[in-house]
Scaffold this motif. Structure first.
Motif, PDB file in Angstrom:
ATOM      1  N   THR A  58       0.899  -1.261  -0.114  1.00  0.00           N
ATOM      2  CA  THR A  58      -0.247   0.030   0.143  1.00  0.00           C
ATOM      3  C   THR A  58       0.716   1.148   0.077  1.00  0.00           C
ATOM      4  O   THR A  58       0.474   2.331  -0.502  1.00  0.00           O
ATOM      5  N   ARG A  60       3.640   1.742  -1.768  1.00  0.00           N
ATOM      6  CA  ARG A  60       4.408   1.820  -3.029  1.00  0.00           C
ATOM      7  C   ARG A  60       4.717   2.985  -3.621  1.00  0.00           C
ATOM      8  O   ARG A  60       5.792   3.461  -4.074  1.00  0.00           O
ATOM      9  N   ALA A  98      -2.445  -3.390  -4.630  1.00  0.00           N
ATOM     10  CA  ALA A  98      -1.306  -3.085  -3.500  1.00  0.00           C
ATOM     11  C   ALA A  98      -0.829  -4.680  -3.233  1.00  0.00           C
ATOM     12  O   ALA A  98       0.480  -4.805  -2.901  1.00  0.00           O
TER      13      ALA A  98
END
Length: 421
Positions: A58, A60, A98
């Motif tokens: 999440t 990234r 994600a």
């Protein structure tokens, strides 16, 4: 590509050069990490890696953004050019989900050759310890076409995917959600290596009005600009609602008219526009959202399209804006969480970086991020997975959606030399 604990201080030089002609031809045959971002002959190509980061989960986008700020802070930049894509830039692509192992990648090419508005330049990026500069530019020989041996099913066969679409329509009609984008994949195998330069040349020649891209083995030609941020302005092109072209101009004109009047396609498009406008509005002091779409004509399909524009009231980078826009209803659905869950249940595949943001940003935070559509991912040197997706609403018919997905696979299949289905 491991997550670096620190980064080198970069020395960046952009200098003007005579127009080099076809930019794709400048990518060396043995180029490491070739990148591309071209539309109508302008943009840039690059190769080599000065530094890079791979992120996961999440966070990234946020992790890549934080890393980039550190790179910018410590870099020394000398540029004779002040055009989009010059100076210090990073290119990137990010997974749709994600949970995907594909994560996100942001990398700084060691060499970039670009052109905008008749001005060409070369950017070289090195560390302070290595100031050797760039090798002379030379056009490489035309790459060989791959020898395609098989085009096979991905996660689902055509009939299995139509059944999944039928289930999605039932869920929508029951009131569980308004729209979901269902994607499918096909796997292309070759007896010889697939040269990215061969694909990029074919895509940029055949689809000049799209953004031809190559980042970390993800190659495609997207018609959809998720956002462009430039000097305080943000724009986004929303595509949703599609019809296949026939090749007969008069018939296609009639089809364009029917697309513009189609309640099913207008409903799908409205969800997509609303999701983009809602995501951008917190960052903007004013916005322009047209009331009606126009029909965008591409060589293989026609789309309902709307250009949304806004004036930013805060200093938010193009990457952060891309993160706030992803996933839009154009690639996920409405409501977002319900559509995400249904995608995970019915598609039975990892989209990887398909339908995620792909593009670039510069040291000021300006940049362009498209949606990774009309693309394929090189899984091995001789195997590529192609993707296509369709927006599903209450009035969708599985057989028609399968035909639309086949039309969206045409650009990559033609670029590979294995033709349309």
């Amino acid at each position: 590509m491991p997550l670096p604990q620190s980064h080198p201080a970069l020395v960046v030089r952009s200098v003007r050069i005579p127009d080099p002609g076809d930019l794709v031809s400048l990518i060396p045959a043995d180029a490491e990490a070739p990148v591309c971002w071209l539309r109508e002959g302008d943009g840039f190509v690059g190769w080599g890696t000065a530094t890079a980061i791979q992120t996961q989960g999440t966070s990234r986008f946020a992790d890549a953004e934080q890393w980039w700020r550190g790179i910018v802070k410590d870099a020394v930049v000398r540029s004779q050019v002040d055009l989009p894509g010059s100076g210090l830039i990073a290119v990137g692509s990010f997974a749709f989900a994600a949970a995907s192992e594909a994560g996100g990648v942001l990398h700084v090419p060691a060499t970039v050759v670009g052109r905008q508005h008749g001005v060409a330049w070369i950017t070289t990026v090195s560390t302070a310890a290595d100031l050797s500069g760039a090798a002379p530019l030379e056009a490489s020989e035309c790459p060989d076409a791959p020898t395609i041996s098989e085009v096979g099913n991905g996660a689902l066969s055509g009939s299995e995917w139509m059944a999944a679409v039928g289930t999605a329509v039932e869920r929508i009609q029951s009131g569980a959600l308004d729209k979901v984008v269902m994607a499918r994949d096909v796997v292309v195998r070759s007896e010889t290596p697939i040269d990215p330069r061969y694909l990029l040349r074919n895509l940029s020649d055949s689809y000049p009005n799209t953004w031809t891209y190559s980042v970390d083995g993800l190659i495609g030609a997207t018609p959809e600009m998720l956002l462009r941020r430039q000097k305080g302005l943000v724009t986004s092109r929303v595509l949703a609602g599609t019809i296949r072209r026939t090749g007969d101009d008069e018939h296609d004109l009639a089809l364009a008219g029917s697309l513009a009047r189609s309640s099913k396609d207008l409903e799908e498009h409205e969800y997509a526009v609303r999701s983009v406008a809602d995501a951008l509005s917190p960052h903007c002091s004013s916005m322009n959202v047209p009331e009606s779409p126009f029909v965008l004509h591409l060589p293989n399909v026609m789309h309902l399209a709307t250009d949304v524009a806004g004036v930013l009231h805060e200093d938010v980078s193009s990457l952060s804006l891309a993160a706030s826009l992803h996933p839009s209803a154009a690639v996920c659905g409405t409501p977002t969480l319900a559509a995400r869950d249904l995608i995970a249940e019915l598609e039975l595949m990892d989209r990887g970086r398909y339908a995620g943001p792909v593009g670039w940003l510069d040291a000021a935070g300006d940049g362009e991020w498209g949606i990774a559509l009309r693309c394929g991912e090189l899984e091995t040197p001789s195997q590529m997975r192609l993707f296509a997706g369709c927006g599903i609403v209450a009035g969708s018919e599985p057989e028609s959606e399968l035909g639309e997905s086949d039309a969206k696979l045409v650009p990559m299949r033609q670029a590979l030399g294995c033709g349309p289905s």
